[in-house]
Write a protein that holds these residues in place. Structure first.
Motif, mmCIF file in Angstrom:
data_model
loop_
_atom_site.group_PDB
_atom_site.id
_atom_site.type_symbol
_atom_site.label_atom_id
_atom_site.label_comp_id
_atom_site.label_asym_id
_atom_site.label_seq_id
_atom_site.Cartn_x
_atom_site.Cartn_y
_atom_site.Cartn_z
ATOM 1 N N SER A 198 -0.059 7.762 -1.157
ATOM 2 C CA SER A 198 1.355 8.680 -1.242
ATOM 3 C C SER A 198 2.030 9.261 -2.250
ATOM 4 O O SER A 198 3.264 11.037 -2.073
ATOM 5 C CB SER A 198 2.929 7.748 -0.687
ATOM 6 N N LEU A 199 1.945 9.395 -3.418
ATOM 7 C CA LEU A 199 1.261 9.743 -4.975
ATOM 8 C C LEU A 199 1.367 11.095 -5.375
ATOM 9 O O LEU A 199 1.616 12.104 -5.000
ATOM 10 C CB LEU A 199 2.035 9.409 -5.617
ATOM 11 N N LYS A 200 -0.691 11.184 -3.839
ATOM 12 C CA LYS A 200 -1.041 12.018 -3.471
ATOM 13 C C LYS A 200 -0.012 12.998 -3.087
ATOM 14 O O LYS A 200 -0.563 14.585 -2.908
ATOM 15 C CB LYS A 200 -2.348 12.124 -3.498
ATOM 16 N N LYS A 201 0.424 12.984 -1.781
ATOM 17 C CA LYS A 201 0.601 13.934 -1.225
ATOM 18 C C LYS A 201 2.346 14.604 -1.908
ATOM 19 O O LYS A 201 2.800 15.413 -1.612
ATOM 20 C CB LYS A 201 1.666 12.761 0.143
ATOM 21 N N ILE A 202 3.261 13.526 -2.441
ATOM 22 C CA ILE A 202 4.037 13.708 -3.829
ATOM 23 C C ILE A 202 4.176 15.084 -4.099
ATOM 24 O O ILE A 202 4.402 16.237 -4.113
ATOM 25 C CB ILE A 202 4.646 13.068 -3.834
ATOM 26 N N GLU A 240 -7.042 10.029 3.290
ATOM 27 C CA GLU A 240 -6.204 10.954 4.071
ATOM 28 C C GLU A 240 -5.723 9.239 4.649
ATOM 29 O O GLU A 240 -5.649 8.565 4.500
ATOM 30 C CB GLU A 240 -7.207 11.143 5.547
ATOM 31 N N ALA A 241 -4.974 9.245 5.111
ATOM 32 C CA ALA A 241 -3.301 8.310 5.779
ATOM 33 C C ALA A 241 -4.580 7.200 6.122
ATOM 34 O O ALA A 241 -5.312 7.254 7.047
ATOM 35 C CB ALA A 241 -2.632 9.143 6.749
ATOM 36 N N GLY A 242 -4.443 6.264 5.778
ATOM 37 C CA GLY A 242 -4.718 4.825 6.553
ATOM 38 C C GLY A 242 -6.433 4.607 6.387
ATOM 39 O O GLY A 242 -7.159 3.892 6.115
ATOM 40 N N GLU A 243 -7.156 5.906 5.919
ATOM 41 C CA GLU A 243 -8.442 6.221 5.487
ATOM 42 C C GLU A 243 -8.409 5.400 4.340
ATOM 43 O O GLU A 243 -7.822 5.210 2.929
ATOM 44 C CB GLU A 243 -9.262 7.514 4.787
ATOM 45 N N VAL A 244 -9.404 4.068 4.374
ATOM 46 C CA VAL A 244 -9.869 3.143 2.464
ATOM 47 C C VAL A 244 -11.651 3.791 2.173
ATOM 48 O O VAL A 244 -12.402 3.919 2.804
ATOM 49 C CB VAL A 244 -10.001 1.678 3.339
ATOM 50 N N VAL A 245 -10.803 4.015 1.229
ATOM 51 C CA VAL A 245 -11.963 4.671 0.094
ATOM 52 C C VAL A 245 -11.996 3.892 -0.835
ATOM 53 O O VAL A 245 -11.105 3.413 -1.726
ATOM 54 C CB VAL A 245 -12.554 6.089 0.105
ATOM 55 N N LEU A 246 -13.494 4.056 -1.971
ATOM 56 C CA LEU A 246 -14.266 3.492 -2.700
ATOM 57 C C LEU A 246 -13.461 4.706 -4.152
ATOM 58 O O LEU A 246 -13.888 5.746 -3.908
ATOM 59 C CB LEU A 246 -14.821 2.905 -2.948
ATOM 60 N N ILE A 294 -6.958 16.163 -11.177
ATOM 61 C CA ILE A 294 -6.156 15.542 -10.937
ATOM 62 C C ILE A 294 -5.998 13.975 -10.437
ATOM 63 O O ILE A 294 -7.337 14.328 -8.607
ATOM 64 C CB ILE A 294 -4.444 15.323 -10.066
ATOM 65 N N LEU A 295 -6.452 12.942 -10.265
ATOM 66 C CA LEU A 295 -6.751 11.262 -9.612
ATOM 67 C C LEU A 295 -5.211 11.233 -9.892
ATOM 68 O O LEU A 295 -5.101 10.261 -11.160
ATOM 69 C CB LEU A 295 -8.039 11.249 -10.922
ATOM 70 N N VAL A 296 -5.375 9.673 -8.313
ATOM 71 C CA VAL A 296 -4.346 9.000 -8.398
ATOM 72 C C VAL A 296 -5.204 7.777 -8.148
ATOM 73 O O VAL A 296 -6.188 7.913 -6.980
ATOM 74 C CB VAL A 296 -2.850 9.544 -8.252
ATOM 75 N N CYS A 297 -5.263 6.212 -8.615
ATOM 76 C CA CYS A 297 -5.264 5.197 -7.872
ATOM 77 C C CYS A 297 -4.053 4.726 -7.958
ATOM 78 O O CYS A 297 -2.947 4.455 -8.605
ATOM 79 C CB CYS A 297 -6.763 5.106 -8.148
ATOM 80 N N GLY A 298 -3.994 3.232 -8.260
ATOM 81 C CA GLY A 298 -3.104 2.247 -8.593
ATOM 82 C C GLY A 298 -2.868 1.829 -8.998
ATOM 83 O O GLY A 298 -1.416 2.092 -9.778
ATOM 84 N N THR A 299 -3.761 2.256 -10.520
ATOM 85 C CA THR A 299 -3.125 1.995 -11.746
ATOM 86 C C THR A 299 -4.014 3.645 -12.250
ATOM 87 O O THR A 299 -3.395 3.942 -13.733
ATOM 88 C CB THR A 299 -3.648 0.463 -13.016
ATOM 89 N N GLY A 300 -4.388 4.336 -12.075
ATOM 90 C CA GLY A 300 -5.151 5.153 -13.149
ATOM 91 C C GLY A 300 -6.400 5.050 -13.856
ATOM 92 O O GLY A 300 -6.945 5.751 -13.304
ATOM 93 N N ILE A 301 -6.386 3.464 -14.042
ATOM 94 C CA ILE A 301 -7.418 3.613 -14.878
ATOM 95 C C ILE A 301 -8.831 3.511 -14.622
ATOM 96 O O ILE A 301 -9.532 3.672 -14.653
ATOM 97 C CB ILE A 301 -6.811 1.940 -15.304
ATOM 98 N N CYS A 327 -5.823 11.443 -15.005
ATOM 99 C CA CYS A 327 -5.454 10.152 -13.974
ATOM 100 C C CYS A 327 -3.669 9.241 -13.894
ATOM 101 O O CYS A 327 -3.176 9.230 -14.951
ATOM 102 C CB CYS A 327 -6.278 9.258 -14.306
ATOM 103 N N MET A 328 -3.347 8.853 -12.930
ATOM 104 C CA MET A 328 -2.191 8.118 -13.377
ATOM 105 C C MET A 328 -1.820 6.953 -11.494
ATOM 106 O O MET A 328 -3.272 7.486 -10.985
ATOM 107 C CB MET A 328 -1.089 8.882 -12.754
ATOM 108 N N GLY A 329 -1.569 5.802 -11.720
ATOM 109 C CA GLY A 329 -1.365 5.371 -10.984
ATOM 110 C C GLY A 329 0.054 5.097 -10.576
ATOM 111 O O GLY A 329 1.100 4.692 -11.059
ATOM 112 N N GLU A 330 -0.167 5.507 -8.960
ATOM 113 C CA GLU A 330 1.057 5.082 -8.599
ATOM 114 C C GLU A 330 1.792 4.176 -8.485
ATOM 115 O O GLU A 330 3.406 3.798 -7.957
ATOM 116 C CB GLU A 330 1.125 5.529 -7.154
#
Length: 150
Positions: free
Chosen positions: A13-17, A36-42, A63-70, A106-109
């Motif tokens: 969601s944050l990536k799309k924003i 992509e929407a619904g896709e699970v990736v590492l 720009i990289l985004v995940c849960g925390t960015g860490i 890097c940021m975390g949603e």
């Protein structure tokens, strides 16, 4: 400016924003390497692809985004030549560019909201490396990095 962007499913969601936020800018060209929407990736796989694209010179920044960015940040920094920083506040975001010449933010949603994320992206994109007293430090980072290149 050519920017590579990527995310895992925790930050889709944050990536799309961010993509929507930057889509009106004439000075930015984005390529999406993320889930992509619904896709699970590492997230390490996404971070590796984006960091390699930046390190190769194909993209100026990432720009990289995940849960925390860490996790994205840790992984991106494993790629030779990359300086990635977690950016969750305006001052650190600015300094990541001006003092450390970071090419990847890097940021975390799960850590920051969408409006702050857009604000931080804008800060990060307008900042350049300031040089000065930080130059010897960034040079030393690059020397250490070169010691470990294979």
């Amino acid at each position: 400016m050519k920017i590579a962007i990527g995310c895992d499913e925790a930050a889709y969601s944050l990536k799309k924003i961010i993509i929507d936020h930057l889509s009106n800018r004439d000075d930015v060209e984005l390529k999406d390497f993320g889930a992509e929407a619904g896709e699970v990736v590492l997230y390490p796989d996404v971070a590796k692809v984006v960091a390699e694209a930046v390190a190769s010179g194909e993209f100026e920044r990432g720009i990289l985004v995940c849960g925390t960015g860490i996790g994205m940040c840790i992984t991106a920094n494993k790629i030779p030549g990359i300086r990635a920083a977690v950016c969750h506040d305006p001052f650190s975001t600015e300094r990541s560019r001006k003092s450390n010449n970071a090419q990847i933010m890097c940021m975390g949603e799960r850590v920051i909201g969408p409006e702050l994320a857009k604000y931080l992206v804008d800060i990060w994109l307008k900042c350049d490396f300031a040089g000065g007293g930080s130059t010897p430090k960034v040079n030393r980072i690059n020397e250490i990095d070169a010691e470990y290149k294979k």
